[in-house]
Design an enzyme around this catalytic site. Structure first.
Site, PDB file in Angstrom:
ATOM      1  N   HIS A  31      -1.406  11.009  -0.540  1.00 28.99           N
ATOM      2  CA  HIS A  31      -1.185  10.221  -1.755  1.00 28.99           C
ATOM      3  C   HIS A  31      -0.830  11.137  -2.926  1.00 28.99           C
ATOM      4  CE1 HIS A  31      -4.151   7.003  -0.079  1.00 28.99           C
ATOM      5  NE2 HIS A  31      -3.093   7.186   0.690  1.00 28.99           N
ATOM      6  N   HIS A  66       2.532   8.282   5.085  1.00 29.40           N
ATOM      7  CA  HIS A  66       1.700   9.415   5.515  1.00 29.40           C
ATOM      8  C   HIS A  66       2.391  10.159   6.654  1.00 29.40           C
ATOM      9  CE1 HIS A  66      -2.060   9.073   3.294  1.00 29.40           C
ATOM     10  NE2 HIS A  66      -2.062   7.767   3.468  1.00 29.40           N
ATOM     11  N   GLU A  90      -1.529  -7.890   1.630  1.00 34.34           N
ATOM     12  CA  GLU A  90      -1.228  -6.464   1.637  1.00 34.34           C
ATOM     13  C   GLU A  90      -0.170  -6.089   2.675  1.00 34.34           C
ATOM     14  OE1 GLU A  90      -3.355  -2.096   2.173  1.00 34.34           O
ATOM     15  OE2 GLU A  90      -3.964  -3.722   3.479  1.00 34.34           O
ATOM     16  N   ASP A 121      -9.944  -2.710   6.915  1.00 34.86           N
ATOM     17  CA  ASP A 121      -9.440  -1.522   6.214  1.00 34.86           C
ATOM     18  C   ASP A 121      -9.671  -1.690   4.704  1.00 34.86           C
ATOM     19  OD1 ASP A 121      -8.297   0.958   5.891  1.00 34.86           O
ATOM     20  OD2 ASP A 121      -6.300   0.390   6.581  1.00 34.86           O
ATOM     21  N   SER A 176      -7.058   4.200  -1.140  1.00 30.41           N
ATOM     22  CA  SER A 176      -6.904   2.744  -1.187  1.00 30.41           C
ATOM     23  C   SER A 176      -8.220   2.047  -1.501  1.00 30.41           C
ATOM     24  CB  SER A 176      -6.365   2.223   0.147  1.00 30.41           C
ATOM     25  OG  SER A 176      -5.064   2.705   0.353  1.00 30.41           O
ATOM     26  N   ASP A 225      -1.223   0.103  -4.727  1.00 27.26           N
ATOM     27  CA  ASP A 225      -2.504   0.723  -5.066  1.00 27.26           C
ATOM     28  C   ASP A 225      -2.334   2.177  -5.515  1.00 27.26           C
ATOM     29  OD1 ASP A 225      -1.702   1.407  -2.511  1.00 27.26           O
ATOM     30  OD2 ASP A 225      -3.640   1.023  -1.572  1.00 27.26           O
ATOM     31  N   HIS A 226      -1.294   2.835  -4.994  1.00 29.57           N
ATOM     32  CA  HIS A 226      -1.008   4.234  -5.329  1.00 29.57           C
ATOM     33  C   HIS A 226       0.308   4.577  -4.668  1.00 29.57           C
ATOM     34  CE1 HIS A 226      -2.031   5.009  -1.187  1.00 29.57           C
ATOM     35  NE2 HIS A 226      -3.164   4.355  -1.380  1.00 29.57           N
ATOM     36  N   THR A 282      -8.195  -1.910   1.719  1.00 31.17           N
ATOM     37  CA  THR A 282      -7.632  -2.853   0.742  1.00 31.17           C
ATOM     38  C   THR A 282      -8.176  -4.271   0.903  1.00 31.17           C
ATOM     39  OG1 THR A 282      -5.655  -1.477   0.707  1.00 31.17           O
ATOM     40  CG2 THR A 282      -5.477  -3.659  -0.279  1.00 31.17           C
ATOM     41  N   ASP A 310       0.851  -1.188   0.000  1.00 34.82           N
ATOM     42  CA  ASP A 310       0.000   0.000   0.000  1.00 34.82           C
ATOM     43  C   ASP A 310       0.889   1.242   0.000  1.00 34.82           C
ATOM     44  OD1 ASP A 310      -1.927   2.111   0.841  1.00 34.82           O
ATOM     45  OD2 ASP A 310      -3.250   0.391   1.108  1.00 34.82           O
ATOM     46  N   ARG A 355     -15.610   3.640   3.306  1.00 33.76           N
ATOM     47  CA  ARG A 355     -14.595   2.764   3.894  1.00 33.76           C
ATOM     48  C   ARG A 355     -14.549   2.841   5.414  1.00 33.76           C
ATOM     49  NH1 ARG A 355      -8.777   4.873   2.170  1.00 33.76           N
ATOM     50  NH2 ARG A 355      -8.169   3.605   3.954  1.00 33.76           N
ATOM     51  N   ASP A 411       2.259   2.460   3.399  1.00 36.74           N
ATOM     52  CA  ASP A 411       1.446   3.667   3.218  1.00 36.74           C
ATOM     53  C   ASP A 411       1.306   4.442   4.519  1.00 36.74           C
ATOM     54  OD1 ASP A 411      -0.519   5.256   1.546  1.00 36.74           O
ATOM     55  OD2 ASP A 411      -1.809   4.679   3.204  1.00 36.74           O
ATOM     56  N   LYS A 412       0.988   3.739   5.588  1.00 35.78           N
ATOM     57  CA  LYS A 412       0.708   4.456   6.837  1.00 35.78           C
ATOM     58  C   LYS A 412       1.960   5.176   7.343  1.00 35.78           C
ATOM     59  CE  LYS A 412      -3.198   1.445   7.813  1.00 35.78           C
ATOM     60  NZ  LYS A 412      -4.204   2.280   7.137  1.00 35.78           N
TER      61      LYS A 412
HETATM   62 ZN   LIG Z   1      -2.879   6.131   2.371  1.00 32.90          ZN
END
Ligand SMILES: [Zn+2]
Length: 508
Positions: free
Chosen positions: A466, A330, A321, A151, A100, A368-369, A153, A50, A164, A326-327
């Site tokens: 993102h 961020h 995943e 979550d 996501s 995913d991004h 994903t 992620d 979500r 990702d987290k």
């Molecule tokens: Zn994110």
């Protein structure tokens, strides 16, 4: 000595015949091509980091294996790119930066949707997911994440929700109902599934046989009961039915030891009440800390494969995943981000090790991004955010090209008031600090330390959110070359569908 290879060939021939007969019964629809060629693929393992953009991969490689090294994912034979844009709610108008939920819906259903949508299209219509279709047609299925399993994903393969945030344990308008332009809530949809907390859906719809992740606090004792009645083994405990709400005391998280004891069947293991613990933090905790009992993503992947392999003659679909890339991006925490990339890449190795032995498994690795505009800058240099005078914009008279620096001076120099140095070194506590995080690589001379100016890998972030950049994709196993392309995230659905079912999905 000559008899051995012959024997192996004979075994291969029998395995091939079995695969062919399984495939013949597996697909009632006519095979594409119709030349009687058996589909070679039985299993699909889809792994995604992620928030893992191109630079995340490069930085992970340079940090752990050096400039000439390769991550496991980079050793796979096919390489391509995936475009990730979403659409605006209630329209087909592109939204160039996805979240996501929208991204996962794109590959789980083949349809672009709005950010925050789980398994529904832009107009709130429920979409069948690849995992549901695989389950329905007899494949074994697994869903693994280092995030809460509710979550976005993992949820987008095994639930449907308008928002979500509707994760559970209980329903609320704020979490589950989108707002209209005037700020009031939309009417509740006719299909109540779409506003049923994701945890409740997962516990009742049987879409995944193996469910490993975090998010125990999203679940309640009646969810455990529902899972039990479907024949799932639930590791740990979802809590005390006598209590109105569950706590860290009333619930019992699953542990690596629980995982090791599982020998087969359908299983749910939630190893943290929230997201799983960041690997770097886990390593720094004292020996007795409960977080140390959480399995790694590679261990969860290995166990899932061992439970799914052979469970169905048709094969299996497993999604894995690495959510914390990702987290931690961020949070602009480069050190933890790099550790999570490594942990994800170790899970890729577990999947490809199996695929190499099995010979009938497609492994797809992507993201995913991108998250946070992660980048590698030249050692000793600085970013525009740190500059007293950023580089001049030659086209600043063009109003569409408005990157005219608010600060101006003749030279592109570093502003000490904006940057006090290295963020993971002595300047880390300075709120003004835009300075790069620096890490040693295996190529650095002995004695070079993380956080020092001598370290080779200088990393920066553009933002805490993102970005719209394409993400990399790698593939191994039968059919891998289909992914060696510049493709849209919705195409991942049709390509994996074809791998599992041997035909194109309806309407694709
Ligand atoms: Zn994110």
């Amino acid at each position: 000595m000559r008899s051995r290879p012959t024997k192996i060939l004979a075994v291969l021939a029998v395995t091939g015949a079995l695969a062919a007969s399984t495939a013949a019964t597996a697909n009632s629809a006519p095979q594409q091509g119709g030349n009687g060629k058996k589909p070679e693929i039985r299993n699909v393992i889809y792994l995604l980091g992620d928030g893992m953009g191109r630079t995340h991969v490069t930085a992970g490689r340079e940090r752990y294996y050096g400039a000439e090294g390769k991550l496991n994912m980079e050793r796979l034979p096919s390489y391509g790119a995936v475009a990730t844009s979403a659409v605006e709610k209630g329209s087909d108008r592109p939204a160039l930066v996805t979240d996501s939920a929208s991204a996962a819906t794109a590959w789980s259903s083949g349809v672009k949707t709005y950010n925050a949508a789980i398994g529904v299209d832009s107009y709130e219509k429920k979409l069948p997911t690849l995992m549901e279709q695989a389950k329905k047609s007899g494949f074994a299925t697994g869903n693994v994440s280092t995030a809460e399993i509710t979550d976005a994903t993992p949820a987008a393969q095994m639930s449907h929700a308008l928002l979500r945030g509707c994760q559970g344990p209980v329903y609320s308008d704020a979490a589950c109902l989108p707002k209209k332009d005037d700020g009031s809530y939309e009417n509740k949809p006719a299909d109540k599934t779409l506003i049923t907390p994701i945890a409740q859906q997962i516990a009742r719809n049987g879409t995944a046989d193996v469910i490993f992740g975090g998010g125990l606090a999203r679940f309640a004792p009646d969810d455990q009961k529902a899972l039990g009645s479907q024949g799932y083994q639930v590791l740990g405990s979802f809590g005390d039915p006598a209590l109105p709400a569950q706590t860290a005391e009333s619930q019992k998280v699953a542990t690596k030891a629980d995982l090791d004891k599982v020998k087969g069947g359908k299983v749910v293991g939630l190893f943290n009440r929230g997201n799983l613990t960041v690997e770097k933090s886990k390593a720094e905790l004292p020996a007795g800390a409960p977080e140390k009992k959480e399995p790694t993503l590679a261990e969860l992947t290995k166990k899932s494969i061992s439970l799914l392999d052979g469970r169905s003659k048709k094969g299996f679909l497993l999604q894995v995943e690495g959510a914390l890339i990702d987290k931690r991006s961020h949070a602009n925490d480069a050190s933890q981000t790099l550790g999570e990339i490594k942990a994800f890449d170790d899970a890729v190795k577990a999947a490809t090790d199996f695929a190499k032995k099995d010979g009938h498994t497609l492994v797809v690795v992507t993201a995913d991004h991108e998250c946070a505009g992660f980048n590698i800058i030249e050692k000793g240099t600085f970013t525009n955010a740190e500059a007293a005078a950023p580089p001049a914009n030659n086209d600043s008279g063009n109003t569409a090209n408005n990157s005219v620096p608010a600060r101006s001076s003749s030279a592109n120099v570093k502003d000490p008031a904006r940057s006090s140095g290295i963020v993971n070194g002595s300047g880390a506590g300075d709120a003004k600090n835009f300075g790069p995080a620096t890490f040693r690589t295996p190529d650095d001379p002995a004695g070079v330390k993380d956080g020092s100016e001598d370290a080779s890998l200088w990393l920066t972030y553009l933002s805490g959110n993102h970005t719209g950049a394409d993400v990399p994709i790698y593939a191994y196993g039968p059919g891998n070359s289909a992914f060696a392309a510049s493709q849209d995230n919705t195409e991942l659905y049709s390509k994996m569908y074809r791998s599992l079912f041997g035909t194109a999905p309806h309407g694709h």
